[in-house]
Motif scaffolding. Structure first.
Motif, PDB file in Angstrom:
ATOM      1  N   VAL A 119     -13.813  -9.143 -19.639  1.00 42.41           N
ATOM      2  CA  VAL A 119     -13.299 -10.337 -18.973  1.00 42.41           C
ATOM      3  C   VAL A 119     -13.772 -11.594 -19.689  1.00 42.41           C
ATOM      4  O   VAL A 119     -13.000 -12.531 -19.884  1.00 42.41           O
ATOM      5  CB  VAL A 119     -13.748 -10.371 -17.490  1.00 42.41           C
ATOM      6  CG1 VAL A 119     -13.288 -11.639 -16.809  1.00 42.41           C
ATOM      7  CG2 VAL A 119     -13.228  -9.148 -16.765  1.00 42.41           C
ATOM      8  N   ALA A 120     -15.048 -11.622 -20.103  1.00 45.44           N
ATOM      9  CA  ALA A 120     -15.594 -12.817 -20.735  1.00 45.44           C
ATOM     10  C   ALA A 120     -16.815 -12.457 -21.567  1.00 45.44           C
ATOM     11  O   ALA A 120     -17.464 -11.439 -21.337  1.00 45.44           O
ATOM     12  CB  ALA A 120     -15.987 -13.848 -19.680  1.00 45.44           C
ATOM     13  N   GLN A 121     -17.089 -13.317 -22.544  1.00 49.23           N
ATOM     14  CA  GLN A 121     -18.328 -13.276 -23.308  1.00 49.23           C
ATOM     15  C   GLN A 121     -19.038 -14.591 -23.016  1.00 49.23           C
ATOM     16  O   GLN A 121     -18.404 -15.637 -22.991  1.00 49.23           O
ATOM     17  CB  GLN A 121     -18.049 -13.182 -24.819  1.00 49.23           C
ATOM     18  CG  GLN A 121     -17.280 -11.966 -25.238  1.00 49.23           C
ATOM     19  CD  GLN A 121     -18.166 -10.747 -25.430  1.00 49.23           C
ATOM     20  OE1 GLN A 121     -19.348 -10.762 -25.150  1.00 49.23           O
ATOM     21  NE2 GLN A 121     -17.555  -9.681 -25.914  1.00 49.23           N
ATOM     22  N   GLY A 122     -20.338 -14.551 -22.770  1.00 50.30           N
ATOM     23  CA  GLY A 122     -21.029 -15.797 -22.440  1.00 50.30           C
ATOM     24  C   GLY A 122     -22.518 -15.698 -22.646  1.00 50.30           C
ATOM     25  O   GLY A 122     -23.021 -14.756 -23.242  1.00 50.30           O
ATOM     26  N   LYS A 170     -22.083  -7.898 -15.312  1.00 47.86           N
ATOM     27  CA  LYS A 170     -22.531  -8.539 -16.548  1.00 47.86           C
ATOM     28  C   LYS A 170     -23.535  -7.607 -17.210  1.00 47.86           C
ATOM     29  O   LYS A 170     -24.546  -7.262 -16.613  1.00 47.86           O
ATOM     30  CB  LYS A 170     -23.180  -9.892 -16.266  1.00 47.86           C
ATOM     31  CG  LYS A 170     -22.194 -10.955 -15.831  1.00 47.86           C
ATOM     32  CD  LYS A 170     -22.881 -12.283 -15.623  1.00 47.86           C
ATOM     33  CE  LYS A 170     -21.870 -13.323 -15.184  1.00 47.86           C
ATOM     34  NZ  LYS A 170     -22.513 -14.620 -14.951  1.00 47.86           N
ATOM     35  N   THR A 227     -21.832  -9.773 -21.726  1.00 51.64           N
ATOM     36  CA  THR A 227     -20.413  -9.444 -21.680  1.00 51.64           C
ATOM     37  C   THR A 227     -20.078  -9.122 -20.235  1.00 51.64           C
ATOM     38  O   THR A 227     -20.755  -8.311 -19.605  1.00 51.64           O
ATOM     39  CB  THR A 227     -20.097  -8.223 -22.565  1.00 51.64           C
ATOM     40  OG1 THR A 227     -20.461  -8.531 -23.917  1.00 51.64           O
ATOM     41  CG2 THR A 227     -18.623  -7.878 -22.520  1.00 51.64           C
ATOM     42  N   GLU A 228     -19.055  -9.764 -19.707  1.00 53.32           N
ATOM     43  CA  GLU A 228     -18.632  -9.497 -18.340  1.00 53.32           C
ATOM     44  C   GLU A 228     -17.507  -8.475 -18.378  1.00 53.32           C
ATOM     45  O   GLU A 228     -16.503  -8.648 -19.080  1.00 53.32           O
ATOM     46  CB  GLU A 228     -18.162 -10.784 -17.659  1.00 53.32           C
ATOM     47  CG  GLU A 228     -17.910 -10.621 -16.190  1.00 53.32           C
ATOM     48  CD  GLU A 228     -17.658 -11.942 -15.491  1.00 53.32           C
ATOM     49  OE1 GLU A 228     -17.253 -11.893 -14.322  1.00 53.32           O
ATOM     50  OE2 GLU A 228     -17.857 -13.002 -16.106  1.00 53.32           O
ATOM     51  N   VAL A 258     -12.320 -10.505 -25.912  1.00 54.38           N
ATOM     52  CA  VAL A 258     -11.893 -10.649 -24.520  1.00 54.38           C
ATOM     53  C   VAL A 258     -10.516 -10.024 -24.357  1.00 54.38           C
ATOM     54  O   VAL A 258      -9.619 -10.226 -25.171  1.00 54.38           O
ATOM     55  CB  VAL A 258     -11.876 -12.133 -24.111  1.00 54.38           C
ATOM     56  CG1 VAL A 258     -11.317 -12.300 -22.709  1.00 54.38           C
ATOM     57  CG2 VAL A 258     -13.265 -12.728 -24.207  1.00 54.38           C
TER      58      VAL A 258
END
Length: 108
Positions: A62-65, A21, A92-93, A29
């Motif tokens: 992979v992901a935004q969170g 992360k 951001t992962e 994504v």
């Protein structure tokens, strides 16, 4: 093979296949991201320090969170002053696909 990369003002030691992360990167994504410059590249006991020319990391988003909320509380004793606030940092992962070093080889 592992590498040390600087992104978002922080340094991360990564290997191919890991997920990390990092500070938010504006990318959708599923897209591929290239991280450079690398600060160190190593394999086993051999390691190369310093900014590595022609080396880069290819990663997939992979992901935004957002991280969990951090609560902030300020207090001045005997002054009747209290202040509450909160903060959630975006991230951001990334999944590290390859560490590419033109001088040595590509590792997947």
């Amino acid at each position: 093979m592992y590498a040390v990369v600087k992104t978002g003002g922080k340094q991360y030691k990564v290997r191919a296949g890991e997920t990390i992360k990092v500070e938010q990167i504006p990318a959708p994504v599923g897209s591929e991201v290239t991280l450079s410059p690398l600060l160190a590249v190593g394999e086993g006991k051999s390691i190369y320090f310093g900014t590595v020319p022609h080396a880069q990391i290819r990663a997939t988003v992979v992901a935004q969170g957002r991280h969990p909320k951090i609560k902030i509380f300020k207090l001045r004793r005997r002054k009747h002053y209290q202040k509450r606030a909160g903060h959630r940092q975006n991230y951001t992962e990334l999944r590290i696909d390859t560490i590419y070093n033109e001088m040595a080889s590509t590792v997947e």
